[in-house]
Design a protein around this motif. Structure first.
Motif, PDB file in Angstrom:
ATOM      1  N   ARG A   1      -4.074  60.373  18.977  1.00 35.50           N
ATOM      2  CA  ARG A   1      -5.182  59.962  17.956  1.00 35.50           C
ATOM      3  C   ARG A   1      -5.894  58.692  18.683  1.00 35.50           C
ATOM      4  NH1 ARG A   1      -3.671  58.851  11.708  1.00 35.50           N
ATOM      5  NH2 ARG A   1      -2.624  57.157  12.921  1.00 35.50           N
ATOM      6  N   LEU A   2      -7.116  58.685  18.985  1.00 33.69           N
ATOM      7  CA  LEU A   2      -7.891  57.664  19.227  1.00 33.69           C
ATOM      8  C   LEU A   2      -6.925  57.125  20.613  1.00 33.69           C
ATOM      9  CD1 LEU A   2      -8.960  55.994  16.081  1.00 33.69           C
ATOM     10  CD2 LEU A   2     -10.330  57.519  17.499  1.00 33.69           C
ATOM     11  N   GLY A   3      -6.511  58.051  21.485  1.00 35.96           N
ATOM     12  CA  GLY A   3      -5.831  57.551  22.681  1.00 35.96           C
ATOM     13  C   GLY A   3      -4.418  57.175  22.646  1.00 35.96           C
ATOM     14  N   THR A   4      -3.973  57.020  21.017  1.00 32.47           N
ATOM     15  CA  THR A   4      -2.620  56.605  21.076  1.00 32.47           C
ATOM     16  C   THR A   4      -1.764  57.644  20.680  1.00 32.47           C
ATOM     17  OG1 THR A   4      -3.459  54.393  19.920  1.00 32.47           O
ATOM     18  CG2 THR A   4      -1.245  55.028  19.552  1.00 32.47           C
ATOM     19  N   PRO A   5      -0.614  57.913  21.399  1.00 32.51           N
ATOM     20  CA  PRO A   5       0.217  59.021  20.921  1.00 32.51           C
ATOM     21  C   PRO A   5       1.042  58.841  19.752  1.00 32.51           C
ATOM     22  CG  PRO A   5       1.178  57.692  22.806  1.00 32.51           C
ATOM     23  CD  PRO A   5      -0.242  57.144  22.317  1.00 32.51           C
ATOM     24  N   ILE A   6       1.304  59.628  18.785  1.00 28.63           N
ATOM     25  CA  ILE A   6       2.148  59.785  17.863  1.00 28.63           C
ATOM     26  C   ILE A   6       3.247  60.783  17.863  1.00 28.63           C
ATOM     27  CG2 ILE A   6       2.393  60.061  15.274  1.00 28.63           C
ATOM     28  CD1 ILE A   6      -0.561  59.188  15.076  1.00 28.63           C
ATOM     29  N   GLN A   7       4.292  60.395  18.139  1.00 31.69           N
ATOM     30  CA  GLN A   7       5.499  61.601  18.241  1.00 31.69           C
ATOM     31  C   GLN A   7       6.479  61.595  17.117  1.00 31.69           C
ATOM     32  OE1 GLN A   7       7.351  59.676  21.843  1.00 31.69           O
ATOM     33  NE2 GLN A   7       6.527  61.391  23.051  1.00 31.69           N
ATOM     34  N   GLY A   8       6.841  62.968  16.934  1.00 28.95           N
ATOM     35  CA  GLY A   8       7.845  63.143  15.681  1.00 28.95           C
ATOM     36  C   GLY A   8       7.887  64.699  15.409  1.00 28.95           C
ATOM     37  N   ILE A   9       8.330  64.970  14.342  1.00 31.90           N
ATOM     38  CA  ILE A   9       8.480  66.224  13.750  1.00 31.90           C
ATOM     39  C   ILE A   9       7.476  66.707  12.879  1.00 31.90           C
ATOM     40  CG2 ILE A   9       9.941  68.067  12.623  1.00 31.90           C
ATOM     41  CD1 ILE A   9      11.056  67.271  15.176  1.00 31.90           C
TER      42      ILE A   9
ATOM     43  N   VAL B   1       3.549  60.150   8.833  1.00 31.54           N
ATOM     44  CA  VAL B   1       2.078  59.671   9.474  1.00 31.54           C
ATOM     45  C   VAL B   1       1.298  61.020   8.933  1.00 31.54           C
ATOM     46  CG1 VAL B   1       0.693  59.023  11.138  1.00 31.54           C
ATOM     47  CG2 VAL B   1       2.875  58.331  10.971  1.00 31.54           C
ATOM     48  N   HIS B   2       0.081  60.728   8.281  1.00 25.94           N
ATOM     49  CA  HIS B   2      -0.947  61.815   8.071  1.00 25.94           C
ATOM     50  C   HIS B   2      -1.912  61.565   9.127  1.00 25.94           C
ATOM     51  CE1 HIS B   2       0.582  62.911   3.725  1.00 25.94           C
ATOM     52  NE2 HIS B   2       1.114  61.719   4.011  1.00 25.94           N
TER      53      HIS B   2
ATOM     54  N   ARG C   1       6.766  63.276  11.046  1.00 24.90           N
ATOM     55  CA  ARG C   1       7.979  62.264  10.521  1.00 24.90           C
ATOM     56  C   ARG C   1       8.069  61.776  11.799  1.00 24.90           C
ATOM     57  NH1 ARG C   1      11.489  64.319   6.392  1.00 24.90           N
ATOM     58  NH2 ARG C   1       9.696  63.713   5.093  1.00 24.90           N
ATOM     59  N   THR C   2       8.254  60.276  11.951  1.00 21.33           N
ATOM     60  CA  THR C   2       8.657  59.797  13.013  1.00 21.33           C
ATOM     61  C   THR C   2      10.101  59.399  13.149  1.00 21.33           C
ATOM     62  OG1 THR C   2       8.272  57.359  12.379  1.00 21.33           O
ATOM     63  CG2 THR C   2       6.147  58.750  13.352  1.00 21.33           C
ATOM     64  N   LYS C   3      10.561  59.162  14.249  1.00 18.04           N
ATOM     65  CA  LYS C   3      11.893  58.649  14.444  1.00 18.04           C
ATOM     66  C   LYS C   3      12.243  57.571  13.290  1.00 18.04           C
ATOM     67  CE  LYS C   3      12.942  59.933  19.317  1.00 18.04           C
ATOM     68  NZ  LYS C   3      13.308  59.203  20.565  1.00 18.04           N
ATOM     69  N   SER C   4      11.477  56.880  12.929  1.00 13.09           N
ATOM     70  CA  SER C   4      11.861  55.813  11.914  1.00 13.09           C
ATOM     71  C   SER C   4      12.019  56.386  10.573  1.00 13.09           C
ATOM     72  CB  SER C   4      10.869  54.628  11.922  1.00 13.09           C
ATOM     73  OG  SER C   4       9.501  55.026  11.756  1.00 13.09           O
TER      74      SER C   4
ATOM     75  N   ASP D   1      -0.766  68.967   4.529  1.00 13.55           N
ATOM     76  CA  ASP D   1      -1.087  68.279   3.334  1.00 13.55           C
ATOM     77  C   ASP D   1      -2.131  69.222   2.501  1.00 13.55           C
ATOM     78  OD1 ASP D   1      -0.487  66.749   0.959  1.00 13.55           O
ATOM     79  OD2 ASP D   1      -0.735  65.127   1.802  1.00 13.55           O
ATOM     80  N   SER D   2      -2.399  68.467   1.192  1.00 17.57           N
ATOM     81  CA  SER D   2      -3.407  69.445   0.492  1.00 17.57           C
ATOM     82  C   SER D   2      -4.626  69.202   1.010  1.00 17.57           C
ATOM     83  CB  SER D   2      -3.226  68.976  -0.888  1.00 17.57           C
ATOM     84  OG  SER D   2      -3.180  67.610  -1.193  1.00 17.57           O
ATOM     85  N   ASP D   3      -4.978  68.011   1.896  1.00 14.24           N
ATOM     86  CA  ASP D   3      -6.133  67.623   2.342  1.00 14.24           C
ATOM     87  C   ASP D   3      -6.341  68.125   3.993  1.00 14.24           C
ATOM     88  OD1 ASP D   3      -4.450  65.867   4.010  1.00 14.24           O
ATOM     89  OD2 ASP D   3      -5.314  63.974   3.464  1.00 14.24           O
TER      90      ASP D   3
END
Length: 431
Positions: free
Chosen positions: A384-392, A412-413, A405-408, A397-399
């Motif tokens: 997203r905008l060049g930044t990786p988001i990792q998780g499950i 994150v939507h 869900r990240t490791k922490s 969502d309704s939108d």
């Protein structure tokens, strides 16, 4: 023989105006080559479901009177005619004088010099079977199968093309919002053609289909490769929705395509959020919605859909060749018929979901989207905008955003981004 669609519409109207027939459903319109006498133009075909108190013989007499009123003249057998109305089947309810008193509706069988029921050639003709399955999908064939199972036999689609989709007759009268099918051999982009048509006032449901695209568009301005053998089309829509709801159009289309592939080919198609369809991990479909707003009001939306039905994947660029698949071999003997069958199924599915979306909102179809999205519960990476988001990927969502869900343990939507899917995750915080 004049305007073929108008001839059908007038025939239906005159039947209804007689006061002796109530029309309950009329199928989409299908175009076919003429049968028997071939020195004439293409035919339009449809099937109507009606209710009447007339006997089969009297109903036939009324139908023939309608043909004459509209100007039908005597001609050679199967020759050119302005309108041809046949009775395919006739059912009576329990208690009717013609009933067999079995307690259920009964099919009338008869063979006279003027009328044979059921129609003796109806099960030989795709232009009868396909629209009949549309208005009565639970009808049983002579061997006890449901009629809708027959449309998976691509041979039935030989020589048949969808001309106008959606029930032609709605409620008490003819639909006025024509859902036209516009076909092209080659265009730069079906989305571009559809946008131009929509800007000129094309009605909701107008569908642009091309055999190839020279400059098909994907997300973020990428080129969408559209070799021969694929299904490339765009739909004009005019929903009264807000800009934040546009993402739902991609997911609705994804479910419609996935369901159609499952029904038509028996393949395990799934939705990859936000706008792809996969079969066995290979991308077989991409979806691109485009919109135009006037102020804060949507003027129109165009949903472009590209499906690799029977393409040569070796013609694709190297960078996408390994990740893309095709539904059937390009050498399949009925590849063109398979495309037509898939087109009808996608449009039918999309129409139902879109109508539900407009009348009931996206919450009513959210569960179906979740069922088709097999990313849920799997490890993903979203750029997203060049930044990786990792998780499950845990939910949609309704939108229409993807919840990761990240490791922490943070949820994150993600509204948009490039998604790659890993193996089912482990070690992530989950509820």
């Amino acid at each position: 023989m004049g305007d073929r669609r108008e001839n059908i519409a007038k025939g239906l109207a005159v039947l209804c105006e007689s006061g002796r027939v109530e029309i309950t459903k009329v199928s989409s319109l299908y175009e076919t080559e003429p049968v028997g006498y071939t020195e004439q133009g293409l035919f339009l075909n449809a099937v109507a479901l009606v209710e009447t108190e007339l006997s089969p013989e009297d109903l036939l007499s009324l139908c023939k009177d309608v043909e004459v009123q509209l100007g039908r003249k005597p001609t050679v057998r199967w020759g050119p005619r302005i309108l041809d109305i046949d009775i395919l089947m006739y059912f009576v309810e329990s208690g009717d004088p013609l009933s067999d008193d079995s307690g259920d509706s009964a099919q009338i069988k008869m063979d006279t010099p003027f009328l044979t029921l059921p129609h003796p050639r109806m099960w030989e003709r795709g232009f009868v079977i396909i629209p009949l399955a549309e208005v009565n999908p639970d009808l049983l064939t002579p061997d006890g199968r449901k009629i809708k199972s027959l449309i998976r036999d691509f041979r039935i689609w030989t020589g048949l093309r969808l001309f106008e989709f959606g029930l032609m007759w709605q409620g008490a009268g003819l639909r006025h919002d024509r859902r036209r099918i516009m076909r092209f051999t080659e265009v730069e982009s079906t989305n571009s053609v559809a946008v131009n048509l929509a800007s000129s006032g094309a009605s909701c449901g107008t569908c642009v289909i091309a055999e190839t695209q020279t400059s098909g568009r994907g997300r973020r301005g990428r080129l969408w490769h559209s070799p021969p053998g694929g299904l490339w089309f765009s739909l004009v829509l005019r929903p009264e929705i807000q800009s934040q709801d546009v993402a739902w159009l991609s997911l609705i289309a994804g479910v419609a395509v996935s369901s159609a592939i499952r029904d038509t080919f028996g393949l395990p198609a799934v939705v990859k959020w936000p706008n792809d369809v996969l079969v066995s991990g290979k991308k077989v479909c991409g979806i691109l919605p485009e919109t135009r707003f006037i102020g804060d009001k949507m003027d129109f939306a165009v949903v472009g859909i590209g499906v690799n039905v029977a393409i040569r994947t070796d013609l694709l660029p190297l960078q996408v060749r390994e990740t893309c698949g095709t539904l059937v071999s390009p050498d399949h003997p009925h590849a063109s018929e398979a495309r037509e069958a898939l087109t009808v199924s996608i449009l039918d599915n999309f129409s139902l979901l879109y109508k539900q979306f407009l009348s009931e909102g996206f919450l009513e179809i959210l569960q179906k989207v979740r069922e088709y999205c097999d990313m849920l519960g799997r490890e993903v990476t979203v750029l997203r905008l060049g930044t990786p988001i990792q998780g499950i990927a845990v939910d949609i969502d309704s939108d229409a955003s993807l919840i990761i869900r990240t490791k922490s343990g943070e949820n994150v939507h993600v509204v948009s981004g490039e998604v790659s899917i890993g193996v089912p995750g482990a070690g992530y915080a989950r509820e």
